[in-house]
Scaffold this active site. Structure first.
Site, PDB file in Angstrom:
ATOM      1  CB  SER A   1      -0.943   0.005   1.205  1.00 12.87           C
ATOM      2  OG  SER A   1      -0.215  -0.172   2.414  1.00 12.87           O
TER       3      SER A   1
ATOM      4  CG  ASP B   1      -3.509   5.315   7.431  1.00  8.10           C
ATOM      5  OD1 ASP B   1      -2.297   5.075   7.629  1.00  8.10           O
ATOM      6  OD2 ASP B   1      -4.094   4.944   6.397  1.00  8.10           O
TER       7      ASP B   1
ATOM      8  CG  HIS C   1      -0.935   3.784   4.622  1.00  7.96           C
ATOM      9  ND1 HIS C   1      -2.031   3.181   5.202  1.00  7.96           N
ATOM     10  CD2 HIS C   1      -0.285   2.805   3.942  1.00  7.96           C
ATOM     11  CE1 HIS C   1      -2.069   1.906   4.875  1.00  7.96           C
ATOM     12  NE2 HIS C   1      -1.006   1.654   4.112  1.00  7.96           N
TER      13      HIS C   1
END
Length: 636
Positions: A38, A300, A303
């Site tokens: 991600s 978050d 990330h």
């Protein structure tokens, strides 16, 4: 709501502009291909809270509200920003296996990173199958005939999900996860990949997901073990592996947030922007009175925000761009040498058929300035240099046909290169011994030159987040050269007011720039190996002069020179923080042909004293050098 048919090209245009910020002209790589999780996912999944047709990236929305359902897209991530800087389009840097893009008839991009991937799944996306939610397709190598493009830049990150999914609970498992990521690197290398950029794993103990918990110290220890094994094994891969020391970079941001435009009065490791899986920052969080993700590192629990994404992209770009500038250092020296040789040739041409008497000396002193202009190339930055010089010397006439002499020159050159006007300074000290022959209509000259190069201030500048950073160093080097010409004067007699002569020339030059380290051990500081750049040229030209009055003459010379040492230059380097991980990248490419024009005028002030002035220009497709000189010649 904007219709999907209109939104797709509009969003693509906006994203392309976001990714292409401050595009640099050098584009040395044929493609930019990304693998990972991600942290690099450019939009494999649909963005349920975004505009119709939007895809998900694991960072904050573009604002001003930053919230779902407001028509705001996700900000570009670091791979999209880096790809834009390298000249690749939004389609090039888009997701490879996005069902959303496929449903809209948009092409698959070259980003194979998928949110949630572990290191074993990253390898699968290279060797067998890529799966992103609703869509599955053959992986990168099966899609490309099991051959990796040797001219592409490959970019990998991974390991975080091995931790977050409970696969790394002890040092042995941390090392095994690093080993699996290296398997991806080795597989790409075995298929033909040459340039591979690899993240070191961020310190997961310093993410809001873990920071402050009882697991922080142990998780940081396992992160360090992962990176230690990763760094060790990357040294064994037979490719140009460029490590990104992300942990050191982020630690610098935490230690000195003002340097990166981040909030200086907030806990950047324990709070985040969105509040998802972590404590929302009370001052700059999404629900605060002043939401601003550019002030925070984390969007978050794990990330980065847009600020963190930009910081990582700028960091990677600074390492790729360094050789585009540093390979200009030998070219600065070659430019200085040629300015010195051109000045001597101006003096010789003014003396053509007008030497001092046998047994007499002729002294010369000349000063002037020079300008260098390097254009952008595929793997070299533009540069603009200015300098000044002083030459002194003298010749002694042995007999009717021969004259010998010596000359010394001091040259100062300042070069600004790259997008951020990096500043490179060079002092050159040269000495030349020469001999000339002139009998009937034949003439010849030869010279040997040696010099010392003093690069007394080398400051590489680049963007890093909201601000600019500079890395400093200094080094030295040497220059050696030999040159010769032979020509035939087609004038009817030596006393003629005009002379015209075709000639051929041969030149050899060798420049060596010693390796050096930039100061300190921060994430962006580099060490460079020695650089060597030879030049072998053959030329053909025409020179002439005309005596306007007994006291005044003009002269000129044109030559076309063929360069036989025109291979692209490269430089081997390593991060100061990772001294054993060396890699080599390409830089400046010398042109194969150069045109040279010298013009001058000489006026006798007295019978023994002459005032001289000259203009020189050298030019090829990517390089222009100009110089002017004014001097005096005295017989005694």
């Amino acid at each position: 709501m904007i219709k999907q048919t209109l939104f797709v090209p509009l969003a693509g245009c906006l994203l392309a502009m976001a990714c292409a910020q401050a595009n640099a002209a050098p584009t040395p790589f044929s493609n930019f291909i990304v693998f990972g999780d991600s942290l690099n996912d450019a939009g494999q999944f649909a963005d349920s809270g975004g505009p119709a047709g939007a895809t998900q990236r694991f960072t904050n929305r573009t604002g001003p509200t930053y919230k779902d359902g407001t028509g705001e897209e996700r900000s570009a991530n670091s791979t999209q920003l880096l790809g834009g800087k390298l000249g690749f389009s939004a389609d090039d840097t888009a997701a490879s296996t996005s069902a959303t893009r496929a449903s809209q008839g948009l092409p698959d991009g070259n980003n194979w990173a998928v949110g949630g991937y572990r290191t074993d799944q990253i390898l699968d996306s290279i060797t067998s199958t890529s799966s992103a939610g609703e869509r599955t397709k053959p992986g990168y190598l099966p899609t490309n005939g099991f051959r990796a493009d040797p001219n592409a830049l490959y970019y990998l990150s991974g390991g975080g999900n091995d931790f977050l999914q409970g696969r790394v609970l002890n040092p042995v498992q941390a090392s095994a996860a690093a080993d699996r990521l290296v398997d991806s690197v080795q597989t790409l290398q075995g298929a033909g990949a040459k340039y591979i950029m690899v993240w070191l794993l961020p310190d997961i103990g310093l993410t809001p997901a873990i920071n402050g918990s009882p697991l922080q110290a142990f998780t940081s220890q396992l992160s360090a073990q992962f990176n230690s094994e990763l760094v060790r094994q990357l040294q064994t891969v037979d490719a140009e592996v460029i490590p990104l020391n992300i942990p050191v970079l982020l630690n610098e941001a935490f230690a000195d947030p003002a340097q990166f435009g981040l909030a200086t009065d907030q806990n950047l490791t324990a709070t985040c922007f969105s509040g998802i899986g972590c404590t929302e920052n009370a001052t700059y969080g999404i629900n605060s009175a002043t939401p601003d993700p550019s002030k925070l590192i984390y969007n978050d629990s794990v990330h980065p925000t847009e600020a963190g994404q930009r910081l990582i992209a700028d960091y990677a770009y600074s390492l790729l761009a360094a050789p585009w500038e540093l390979t200009l250092l030998p070219e600065m020296a070659h430019g200085t040498l040629r300015a010195h040789q051109d000045e001597l040739r101006n003096q010789w041409q003014a003396d053509w058929e007008n030497w001092q008497g046998v047994g007499q000396w002729r002294a010369i002193v000349a000063g002037g300035g020079q300008h260098l202009d390097f254009d952008d190339q595929n793997s070299a930055a533009s540069g603009d240099g200015n300098g000044y010089n002083l030459n002194i010397g003298g010749s002694y006439r042995l007999n009717d046909a021969w004259r010998v002499g010596v000359a010394a020159g001091f040259y100062r050159q300042d070069l600004e290169a790259g997008n951020n006007d990096s500043d490179y300074k060079l002092n050159t000290y040269m000495g030349t011994a020469f001999a000339q022959y002139q009998q009937n209509r034949w003439w010849a000259d030869g010279a040997l030159t040696a010099g010392h190069l003093d690069y007394d201030s080398l400051k590489r500048k680049f963007d890093l987040g909201a601000n600019q950073r500079g890395e400093k160093g200094d080094t030295s080097g040497t220059v050696l050269a030999a040159s010769g010409r032979i020509g035939y004067d087609i004038a009817q007699q030596a006393s003629s007011p005009w002379h015209l002569s075709p000639f051929v020339s041969a030149d050899f030059a060798k420049v060596e720039v010693d390796g050096y380290s930039e100061d300190g051990n921060d994430a962006t500081a580099l060490t460079y190996d020695d650089q060597k750049r030879n030049s072998r040229r053959l030329g053909i030209g025409l020179q002439g002069k005309y005596q306007f009055t007994p006291k005044t003459q003009v002269y000129g010379e044109y030559a076309n020179e063929r360069e036989y040492e025109d291979d692209t230059q490269d430089v081997t380097m390593n991060l100061n923080s990772l001294p054993d991980n060396h890699y080599t990248l390409e830089g400046y490419t010398p042109q194969s042909h150069t045109n040279r024009l010298n013009l001058g005028v000489s006026h006798k002030l007295t019978a023994d004293l002459a005032l001289r002035a000259g203009y020189n220009i050298r030019k090829d497709d990517d390089f222009t050098q100009q110089a002017i000189n004014v001097g005096l010649a005295l017989d005694f």
